[in-house]
Design an enzyme around this catalytic site. Structure first.
Site, PDB file in Angstrom:
ATOM      1  N   LYS A  35       1.158  -1.094   0.578  1.00  0.00           N
ATOM      2  CA  LYS A  35      -0.154   0.088  -0.161  1.00  0.00           C
ATOM      3  C   LYS A  35       1.166   1.063  -0.132  1.00  0.00           C
ATOM      4  O   LYS A  35       0.609   2.932  -0.549  1.00  0.00           O
ATOM      5  CB  LYS A  35      -0.634  -0.013   1.326  1.00  0.00           C
ATOM      6  CG  LYS A  35      -0.305   0.500   2.854  1.00  0.00           C
ATOM      7  CD  LYS A  35      -1.254   0.060   3.408  1.00  0.00           C
ATOM      8  CE  LYS A  35      -0.145  -0.017   4.324  1.00  0.00           C
ATOM      9  NZ  LYS A  35      -1.138  -0.302   6.159  1.00  0.00           N
ATOM     10  N   ARG A 130      -6.369  -0.140  17.270  1.00  0.00           N
ATOM     11  CA  ARG A 130      -7.225   0.324  16.356  1.00  0.00           C
ATOM     12  C   ARG A 130      -7.881  -1.137  15.805  1.00  0.00           C
ATOM     13  O   ARG A 130      -9.234  -1.244  16.348  1.00  0.00           O
ATOM     14  CB  ARG A 130      -5.810   0.140  15.238  1.00  0.00           C
ATOM     15  CG  ARG A 130      -6.592   0.855  13.652  1.00  0.00           C
ATOM     16  CD  ARG A 130      -5.798   0.760  13.033  1.00  0.00           C
ATOM     17  NE  ARG A 130      -5.079  -0.015  12.486  1.00  0.00           N
ATOM     18  CZ  ARG A 130      -4.036  -0.208  11.478  1.00  0.00           C
ATOM     19  NH1 ARG A 130      -3.416   1.034  11.104  1.00  0.00           N
ATOM     20  NH2 ARG A 130      -4.121  -1.587  10.381  1.00  0.00           N
TER      21      ARG A 130
HETATM   22  C1  LIG Z   1       0.685  -0.836   7.050  1.00  0.00           C
HETATM   23  C2  LIG Z   1      -0.318  -2.449   7.237  1.00  0.00           C
HETATM   24  C3  LIG Z   1       1.134  -3.383   7.392  1.00  0.00           C
HETATM   25  C4  LIG Z   1       2.560  -3.134   7.082  1.00  0.00           C
HETATM   26  O1  LIG Z   1       3.176  -1.689   7.788  1.00  0.00           O
HETATM   27  P1  LIG Z   1       4.052  -2.164   8.186  1.00  0.00           P
HETATM   28  O2  LIG Z   1       4.635  -1.186   9.014  1.00  0.00           O
HETATM   29  O3  LIG Z   1       4.544  -0.954   6.485  1.00  0.00           O
HETATM   30  O4  LIG Z   1       5.532  -3.175   7.845  1.00  0.00           O
HETATM   31  C5  LIG Z   1       0.991  -4.142   7.895  1.00  0.00           C
HETATM   32  N1  LIG Z   1      -0.901  -5.028   9.010  1.00  0.00           N
HETATM   33  C6  LIG Z   1      -1.527  -3.882   8.381  1.00  0.00           C
HETATM   34  C7  LIG Z   1      -2.931  -4.137   9.182  1.00  0.00           C
HETATM   35  C8  LIG Z   1      -0.842  -2.498   7.591  1.00  0.00           C
HETATM   36  O5  LIG Z   1      -2.360  -2.247   7.707  1.00  0.00           O
END
Ligand SMILES: *Cc1c(COP(=O)(O)O)cnc(C)c1O
Length: 357
Positions: A35, A130
């Protein structure tokens, strides 16, 4: 065209390879999270070339782009789904992270109607507040979804370091493993995946403090930038030279450091405060808050200071920098949040000008 992000695909591929190897040695699979770069296919490819075998993204639009690019690996929606996107979800994704029984039931109906099976990772909130079911409610929730047609309860997962800033620890990852054991005992099923967090959990893993049993991490930032913003550090064994932002100077002038006249609100509604440092040489680059979360930029060249920005102009103090002139290109490295905003702006060009070897 500027502003431009130059992406070093080779370093992203190498980061992915290192993360996959280190995790693999501990029996942990890596879900590569795309993302942060809006799932740009060449960057996704660099992750896959590095050895990532499963992808996750928070947006179906990105997942659709990954599918269209023809990558044939399992893909998960890692934001808990909207009811309104379930037809596309079942169509595009192999699985998703979930926390609401009503949503999982709706997925079940849709998947069943299409003769598909959708994998569900049930999110458990171990304290970051969250998404996720509270630990004491997990068993009941599992009871409600376990027999739904079209749903495979693949495992449980958690997210940390996002809203509450809660750091992963042995205790909170151990809690996940204990909950899994309980589910397996009570319902007599096997849970295949314990998804123990994101980049922030890599630190725990390399310190050997990750609870045994966790067998998946979802990694975006570590691979894409080599940083871990939750723990506020560069990851020593990864490259931080993965992307650079290039901006063009459109004005250079010596000006006072305090504005002249009565001070009202700035263009974003704040009343600015200034320190009088006398006359300073300032440069304006063509980039603004519409493109980027400015706070997340770090000038590459020593001596340059970011003074602030409005929608389309970023102001730099270049007094200590020597010769800066109109037309010059000024480079910045970026935090995850700055990368995310830059990648999302249609006004920022992404240049993948280092071909992969
Ligand atoms: C964005 C996200 C990740 C990845 O997080 P990073 O800090 O970029 O490794 C993992 N799990 C969820 C649910 C996320 O929203």
């Amino acid at each position: 065209m500027y502003p431009k992000i130059e992406v070093h695909l080779d370093h992203i591929r190498e980061n992915a390879g290192i993360v996959v190897k280190l995790c693999g040695e501990k029996g942990i699979e890596v879900m590569g999270v795309t993302k942060g770069v809006c799932a740009i296919p060449d960057i996704v490819k660099a992750m896959l070339d590095g050895g990532v075998k499963k992808l996750g993204d928070s947006r179906l639009l990105n997942i659709s782009a990954i599918r269209e690019a023809g990558f044939n690996v399992p893909i998960y929606l890692i934001r808990i789904p909207m009811i309104s996107e379930i037809p596309e979800l079942v169509d595009l994704a192999d699985g998703s992270l979930n926390s609401e029984v009503s949503v999982i039931k709706a997925i079940s109906e849709e998947a069943n109607a299409r003769g598909k099976t959708h994998r569900v990772i049930l999110m458990v909130d171990v304290g970051d507040l969250r998404e996720g079911v509270m630990p004491e409610d997990v068993l009941d929730t599992v009871g409600e979804i376990i027999d739904l047609p079209g749903i495979e309860l693949e495992g449980i997962g958690t997210n940390m370091g996002c809203y509450g800033g809660v750091l992963p620890t042995y205790e909170n990852t151990k809690l996940l493993v204990e909950i899994t054991d309980e589910i397996e005992k009570v319902y007599g099923i096997k849970m295949n995946t314990i998804s123990g967090g994101s980049t922030a959990t890599l630190k725990l893993m390399s310190e050997d403090s990750l609870a045994r049993g966790v067998n998946q991490l979802r990694i975006g930032e570590g691979i894409l930038l080599g940083t871990d913003s939750t723990n506020d550090e560069a990851i020593a064994y990864l490259s931080q030279d993965t992307m650079v932002l290039k901006t063009e100077v459109i004005e250079v002038k010596v000006k006072p450091s305090v504005p002249i006249g009565k001070i009202g609100k700035d263009s974003f509604g704040n009343v600015p405060v200034f320190k009088d440092r006398g006359l300073r040489k300032r440069a304006i680059v063509a980039l603004g808050k519409q493109d980027c979360r400015i706070e997340g930029l770090i000038p590459k060249q020593e001596g340059i200071e970011i003074l602030g920005a409005s929608s389309d102009h970023m102001l730099l103090d270049v007094t200590e920098t020597g010769d800066v002139k109109v037309g010059d290109i000024i480079d910045f490295s970026m935090s995850y949040s700055a990368m995310l905003s830059l990648m999302t702006s249609k006004y920022v060009e992404v240049s993948l000008d280092r071909p992969q070897v």
